[in-house]
Motif scaffolding. Sequence first.
Motif, PDB file in Angstrom:
ATOM      1  N   ALA A   1       7.182   5.171   5.920  1.00 41.23           N
ATOM      2  CA  ALA A   1       8.049   5.987   5.067  1.00 41.23           C
ATOM      3  C   ALA A   1       9.516   5.674   5.375  1.00 41.23           C
ATOM      4  N   PHE A   2       9.824   5.433   6.664  1.00 43.58           N
ATOM      5  CA  PHE A   2      11.181   5.084   7.072  1.00 43.58           C
ATOM      6  C   PHE A   2      11.116   4.012   8.148  1.00 43.58           C
ATOM      7  N   THR A   3      12.029   3.049   8.068  1.00 42.62           N
ATOM      8  CA  THR A   3      12.159   2.022   9.092  1.00 42.62           C
ATOM      9  C   THR A   3      13.605   2.038   9.550  1.00 42.62           C
ATOM     10  N   LEU A   4      13.805   2.203  10.856  1.00 45.41           N
ATOM     11  CA  LEU A   4      15.142   2.359  11.427  1.00 45.41           C
ATOM     12  C   LEU A   4      15.501   1.186  12.317  1.00 45.41           C
ATOM     13  N   ILE A   5      16.799   1.030  12.524  1.00 46.71           N
ATOM     14  CA  ILE A   5      17.316   0.109  13.522  1.00 46.71           C
ATOM     15  C   ILE A   5      17.974   0.960  14.602  1.00 46.71           C
ATOM     16  N   PRO A   6      18.251   0.399  15.796  1.00 44.30           N
ATOM     17  CA  PRO A   6      18.806   1.218  16.877  1.00 44.30           C
ATOM     18  C   PRO A   6      20.077   1.993  16.515  1.00 44.30           C
ATOM     19  N   ALA A   7      20.880   1.487  15.600  1.00 42.44           N
ATOM     20  CA  ALA A   7      22.123   2.178  15.234  1.00 42.44           C
ATOM     21  C   ALA A   7      21.868   3.413  14.376  1.00 42.44           C
ATOM     22  N   ASP A   8      20.694   3.487  13.763  1.00 46.98           N
ATOM     23  CA  ASP A   8      20.355   4.650  12.931  1.00 46.98           C
ATOM     24  C   ASP A   8      20.107   5.864  13.814  1.00 46.98           C
ATOM     25  N   ARG A   9      20.417   6.990  13.280  1.00 47.52           N
ATOM     26  CA  ARG A   9      20.131   8.239  13.980  1.00 47.52           C
ATOM     27  C   ARG A   9      18.901   8.855  13.339  1.00 47.52           C
ATOM     28  N   GLY A  10      17.909   9.078  14.118  1.00 42.97           N
ATOM     29  CA  GLY A  10      16.697   9.666  13.586  1.00 42.97           C
ATOM     30  C   GLY A  10      15.593   9.592  14.612  1.00 42.97           C
ATOM     31  N   ARG A  11      14.611  10.412  14.421  1.00 44.85           N
ATOM     32  CA  ARG A  11      13.481  10.453  15.342  1.00 44.85           C
ATOM     33  C   ARG A  11      12.409   9.509  14.824  1.00 44.85           C
ATOM     34  N   ALA A  12      11.916   8.657  15.704  1.00 45.59           N
ATOM     35  CA  ALA A  12      10.894   7.690  15.320  1.00 45.59           C
ATOM     36  C   ALA A  12       9.528   8.129  15.824  1.00 45.59           C
ATOM     37  N   ASP A  13       8.495   7.762  15.073  1.00 45.49           N
ATOM     38  CA  ASP A  13       7.116   7.993  15.494  1.00 45.49           C
ATOM     39  C   ASP A  13       6.569   6.798  16.269  1.00 45.49           C
ATOM     40  N   TYR A  14       7.046   5.605  15.901  1.00 41.50           N
ATOM     41  CA  TYR A  14       6.617   4.370  16.551  1.00 41.50           C
ATOM     42  C   TYR A  14       7.841   3.554  16.933  1.00 41.50           C
ATOM     43  N   LEU A  15       7.702   2.789  18.022  1.00 44.06           N
ATOM     44  CA  LEU A  15       8.757   1.883  18.482  1.00 44.06           C
ATOM     45  C   LEU A  15       8.185   0.473  18.535  1.00 44.06           C
ATOM     46  N   LEU A  16       8.898  -0.472  17.933  1.00 42.39           N
ATOM     47  CA  LEU A  16       8.489  -1.872  17.961  1.00 42.39           C
ATOM     48  C   LEU A  16       9.573  -2.660  18.682  1.00 42.39           C
ATOM     49  N   GLY A  17       9.188  -3.379  19.708  1.00 43.14           N
ATOM     50  CA  GLY A  17      10.149  -4.180  20.462  1.00 43.14           C
ATOM     51  C   GLY A  17       9.436  -5.307  21.175  1.00 43.14           C
TER      52      GLY A  17
ATOM     53  N   GLY B   1       0.857  -1.172   0.000  1.00 36.88           N
ATOM     54  CA  GLY B   1       0.000   0.000   0.000  1.00 36.88           C
ATOM     55  C   GLY B   1       0.894   1.223   0.000  1.00 36.88           C
ATOM     56  N   SER B   2       0.310   2.373   0.224  1.00 35.25           N
ATOM     57  CA  SER B   2       1.161   3.548   0.335  1.00 35.25           C
ATOM     58  C   SER B   2       1.704   3.584   1.762  1.00 35.25           C
ATOM     59  N   PRO B   3       2.973   3.919   1.904  1.00 35.06           N
ATOM     60  CA  PRO B   3       3.577   3.898   3.234  1.00 35.06           C
ATOM     61  C   PRO B   3       2.952   4.936   4.164  1.00 35.06           C
ATOM     62  N   LEU B   4       2.855   4.559   5.425  1.00 31.98           N
ATOM     63  CA  LEU B   4       2.401   5.525   6.421  1.00 31.98           C
ATOM     64  C   LEU B   4       3.423   6.648   6.498  1.00 31.98           C
ATOM     65  N   PRO B   5       2.990   7.883   6.606  1.00 36.38           N
ATOM     66  CA  PRO B   5       3.943   8.994   6.707  1.00 36.38           C
ATOM     67  C   PRO B   5       4.506   9.057   8.130  1.00 36.38           C
ATOM     68  N   ALA B   6       5.262   8.041   8.483  1.00 37.18           N
ATOM     69  CA  ALA B   6       5.802   7.922   9.833  1.00 37.18           C
ATOM     70  C   ALA B   6       7.087   7.111   9.780  1.00 37.18           C
ATOM     71  N   THR B   7       7.792   7.104  10.906  1.00 38.97           N
ATOM     72  CA  THR B   7       9.038   6.356  11.027  1.00 38.97           C
ATOM     73  C   THR B   7       8.886   5.318  12.135  1.00 38.97           C
ATOM     74  N   LEU B   8       9.304   4.101  11.847  1.00 39.27           N
ATOM     75  CA  LEU B   8       9.275   3.000  12.808  1.00 39.27           C
ATOM     76  C   LEU B   8      10.702   2.664  13.207  1.00 39.27           C
ATOM     77  N   LEU B   9      10.937   2.536  14.509  1.00 43.04           N
ATOM     78  CA  LEU B   9      12.214   2.053  15.021  1.00 43.04           C
ATOM     79  C   LEU B   9      11.997   0.648  15.548  1.00 43.04           C
ATOM     80  N   VAL B  10      12.696  -0.333  14.983  1.00 39.01           N
ATOM     81  CA  VAL B  10      12.614  -1.719  15.436  1.00 39.01           C
ATOM     82  C   VAL B  10      13.788  -1.949  16.385  1.00 39.01           C
ATOM     83  N   SER B  11      13.480  -2.152  17.650  1.00 39.86           N
ATOM     84  CA  SER B  11      14.514  -2.386  18.662  1.00 39.86           C
ATOM     85  C   SER B  11      15.000  -3.822  18.597  1.00 39.86           C
TER      86      SER B  11
END
Length: 183
Positions: free
Chosen positions: A82-98, A17-27
């Motif tokens: 829109a963006f999916t990060l890992i803990p080593a990435d620098r960036g502000r997340a909207d959601y945290l998954l752990g 689908g179209s990506p959510l306009p948010a950033t997810l950080l996967v811990s």
Amino acid sequence: PDLFYALDPEPLESPAGSPLPATLLVSDLAARGFLGGRQIVFRTEAEPLRVQRYDDLLWADPVPRALSGNLVRAVRSARVFAFTLIPADRGRADYLLGGEVERFEHLPTATPPRVVGTLNLALVRADDRRSVWDRRYRREVEVQGDTPDDMAVAFNRMAALLSADVVRDLQALPPPPRSPVVP
């Protein structure tokens, strides 16, 4: 000699689908006992309360790190955010998954032999730490053969299915609330 297996399945196809306009950080996931290491864990029907580990069958990476990586690849492949990060990435997340790997083991004496995995995961909003959901994912996959390679294939299939289950739930998220614009 030790045999090392990668826990690195290709993400399963999911409807894009179209990506959510948010950033997810996967811990990085947590795990207790043997599950936090590299040795492959098993239980037998004769001793179901005794968790054992193979002496010479190992994961290339510890299970929690490998499963976290699988989740990141699956979410990116499905373009959920829109963006999916890992803990080593620098960036502000909207959601945290752990969460935690509760079970990830081979049942070689079961009929038929199989692998079993359970993940307990929580998704929270980063700004206020409010829980969006807290879910338990469980899968079993039959081992198609009796070699260590067959077992590793089943584990990889199970890891891909678990990641696909998480992706499906993430795709059902409503768009995040927009922050008010302050002039």
